[in-house]
Design a protein around this motif. Structure first.
Motif, PDB file in Angstrom:
ATOM      1  N   MET A  76       0.843  -1.195   0.000  1.00  0.00           N
ATOM      2  CA  MET A  76       0.000   0.000   0.000  1.00  0.00           C
ATOM      3  C   MET A  76       0.886   1.255   0.000  1.00  0.00           C
ATOM      4  O   MET A  76       1.788   1.388   0.807  1.00  0.00           O
ATOM      5  CB  MET A  76      -0.913   0.005   1.226  1.00  0.00           C
ATOM      6  N   SER A  77       0.626   2.200  -0.936  1.00  0.00           N
ATOM      7  CA  SER A  77       1.425   3.414  -1.022  1.00  0.00           C
ATOM      8  C   SER A  77       1.140   4.318   0.169  1.00  0.00           C
ATOM      9  O   SER A  77       0.165   4.137   0.907  1.00  0.00           O
ATOM     10  CB  SER A  77       1.103   4.157  -2.323  1.00  0.00           C
ATOM     11  N   THR A  78       2.025   5.307   0.344  1.00  0.00           N
ATOM     12  CA  THR A  78       1.858   6.237   1.457  1.00  0.00           C
ATOM     13  C   THR A  78       0.545   7.002   1.360  1.00  0.00           C
ATOM     14  O   THR A  78      -0.167   7.171   2.355  1.00  0.00           O
ATOM     15  CB  THR A  78       3.023   7.244   1.488  1.00  0.00           C
ATOM     16  N   VAL A  79       0.188   7.449   0.136  1.00  0.00           N
ATOM     17  CA  VAL A  79      -1.056   8.193  -0.071  1.00  0.00           C
ATOM     18  C   VAL A  79      -2.256   7.319   0.251  1.00  0.00           C
ATOM     19  O   VAL A  79      -3.195   7.742   0.932  1.00  0.00           O
ATOM     20  CB  VAL A  79      -1.139   8.716  -1.517  1.00  0.00           C
ATOM     21  N   GLN A  80      -2.227   6.085  -0.232  1.00  0.00           N
ATOM     22  CA  GLN A  80      -3.330   5.165   0.034  1.00  0.00           C
ATOM     23  C   GLN A  80      -3.439   4.847   1.522  1.00  0.00           C
ATOM     24  O   GLN A  80      -4.537   4.726   2.069  1.00  0.00           O
ATOM     25  CB  GLN A  80      -3.146   3.882  -0.771  1.00  0.00           C
ATOM     26  N   ASP A  81      -2.283   4.726   2.166  1.00  0.00           N
ATOM     27  CA  ASP A  81      -2.269   4.434   3.596  1.00  0.00           C
ATOM     28  C   ASP A  81      -2.878   5.589   4.382  1.00  0.00           C
ATOM     29  O   ASP A  81      -3.675   5.381   5.306  1.00  0.00           O
ATOM     30  CB  ASP A  81      -0.829   4.181   4.053  1.00  0.00           C
ATOM     31  N   LEU A  82      -2.513   6.826   4.023  1.00  0.00           N
ATOM     32  CA  LEU A  82      -3.068   8.005   4.694  1.00  0.00           C
ATOM     33  C   LEU A  82      -4.572   8.120   4.438  1.00  0.00           C
ATOM     34  O   LEU A  82      -5.336   8.469   5.348  1.00  0.00           O
ATOM     35  CB  LEU A  82      -2.358   9.270   4.213  1.00  0.00           C
TER      36      LEU A  82
ATOM     37  N   TYR B  23      -6.607   5.663   3.813  1.00  0.00           N
ATOM     38  CA  TYR B  23      -7.260   4.596   4.587  1.00  0.00           C
ATOM     39  C   TYR B  23      -7.411   5.016   6.051  1.00  0.00           C
ATOM     40  O   TYR B  23      -8.478   4.839   6.653  1.00  0.00           O
ATOM     41  CB  TYR B  23      -6.443   3.314   4.484  1.00  0.00           C
ATOM     42  N   LYS B  24      -6.347   5.582   6.619  1.00  0.00           N
ATOM     43  CA  LYS B  24      -6.397   6.014   8.018  1.00  0.00           C
ATOM     44  C   LYS B  24      -7.404   7.153   8.213  1.00  0.00           C
ATOM     45  O   LYS B  24      -8.124   7.188   9.211  1.00  0.00           O
ATOM     46  CB  LYS B  24      -5.006   6.461   8.475  1.00  0.00           C
ATOM     47  N   PHE B  25      -7.443   8.076   7.248  1.00  0.00           N
ATOM     48  CA  PHE B  25      -8.384   9.193   7.337  1.00  0.00           C
ATOM     49  C   PHE B  25      -9.822   8.689   7.303  1.00  0.00           C
ATOM     50  O   PHE B  25     -10.671   9.133   8.084  1.00  0.00           O
ATOM     51  CB  PHE B  25      -8.147  10.183   6.194  1.00  0.00           C
ATOM     52  N   ASN B  26     -10.112   7.759   6.395  1.00  0.00           N
ATOM     53  CA  ASN B  26     -11.468   7.229   6.259  1.00  0.00           C
ATOM     54  C   ASN B  26     -11.927   6.479   7.504  1.00  0.00           C
ATOM     55  O   ASN B  26     -13.127   6.328   7.736  1.00  0.00           O
ATOM     56  CB  ASN B  26     -11.570   6.312   5.041  1.00  0.00           C
ATOM     57  N   ASN B  27     -10.977   5.980   8.288  1.00  0.00           N
ATOM     58  CA  ASN B  27     -11.322   5.220   9.485  1.00  0.00           C
ATOM     59  C   ASN B  27     -11.415   6.092  10.739  1.00  0.00           C
ATOM     60  O   ASN B  27     -11.708   5.571  11.819  1.00  0.00           O
ATOM     61  CB  ASN B  27     -10.305   4.098   9.708  1.00  0.00           C
TER      62      ASN B  27
END
Length: 290
Positions: free
Chosen positions: A1-7, A9-13
């Motif tokens: 998972m890329s850094t942007v995708q990881d961020l 994902y965390k934001f959405n949660n």
């Protein structure tokens, strides 16, 4: 998972207030980069101007100023306080109701600032200023908690307990002292606008009236404009009898739930949050997520 995708994902949660805090931090970092490197205020049209005619040209600033901050300490204090107060309130009340208090605090703080800036002599208030910061919304939440459950205690620095009403008395007293000294008068006037709506909201709610329902409906309608419309038609069967039965059952369940919430709030007011059983804490947590 890329850094942007990881961020992402965390934001959405994050919960709603977690997202508000994250947006404040990101906006502050972006604004700081533009000011430091390009000497340009990227968000100047989102700040709350003190001039009435300037405000008329950017009415959105009545909300957007609450997402801007003028320094790291300003940001950190507001976001830490918002994080703690949002955890306390969303464990006991509907999340949308807590959002009502927060954003009504920002709006009332902005209106108080605008009124005093245009009614008070410029020599006393200061001319051509702008208002930024989430302080008015945080102030509304603080006075709401201190008014609704004044004798509930919190643990400070893991050393001693203090009642919410005493926390509010100290902070409001300090704001009044600074205001009278002429320090950042616009900002402290906005704080008192937030304090006022937080106090009114709590006193009305204690009498059984939620004054934020109209604001909530307005915001729901506004957000509905941005939701995708479906072209599919829904076919409804005639379920009058079953619908009536279901509504009666739901009303009964809602009444029982509210009675249980009221009983737990009374227990918190008398003995503090730590006196709750594990089941009662779990119940409040579940209610806060609904």
């Amino acid at each position: 998972m890329s850094t942007v995708q990881d961020l992402k994902y965390k934001f959405n949660n994050l919960d709603t207030f977690g997202k508000i805090i994250a947006i404040n931090i990101v906006v502050f970092i972006i604004g700081l980069i533009f000011k430091s490197l390009l000497r340009f205020n990227l968000f100047s049209y989102f700040e709350m101007p003190s001039g009435f005619m300037d405000f008329i040209l950017q009415p959105w600033s009545l909300i957007t100023y609450g997402f801007l901050h003028n320094g790291l300490f300003h940001l950190a204090f507001n976001m830490l306080f918002l994080y703690y107060l949002s955890r306390v309130t969303t464990n006991l009340f509907r999340q949308k109701m807590v959002l009502n208090i927060y954003f009504l605090g920002i709006i009332c703080g902005g209106l108080a600032y605008l009124a005093f800036a245009n009614l008070m002599p410029s020599s006393l208030f200061g001319a051509h200023g702008v208002l930024v910061g989430a302080s008015a919304g945080v102030s509304a939440l603080l006075l709401f908690v201190a008014t609704y459950m004044p004798n509930t205690e919190i643990r400070l620095f893991n050393a001693f307990n203090v009642k919410w009403k005493h926390v509010a008395m100290v902070i409001v007293g300090l704001d009044l002292f600074r205001l009278l000294l002429g320090l950042n008068q616009g900002g402290y006037i906005a704080h008192f606008g937030g304090y006022l709506i937080g106090y009114i909201y709590a006193t009305k709610l204690l009498k059984g009236t939620d004054i934020g329902t109209g604001f909530e409906r307005t915001m729901d309608s506004f957000m509905g404009w941005f939701k995708p419309k479906s072209n599919l038609k829904t076919v409804h069967k005639n379920k009058t009898k079953s619908t009536t039965t279901r509504k009666t059952k739901n009303a009964s369940e809602a009444l029982n739930k509210q009675k249980k919430i009221d009983a737990i709030l009374d227990k918190i007011s008398k003995s503090g949050y730590e006196s709750l059983t594990a089941d009662e804490k779990a119940f409040l947590f579940k209610v806060g997520k609904d």
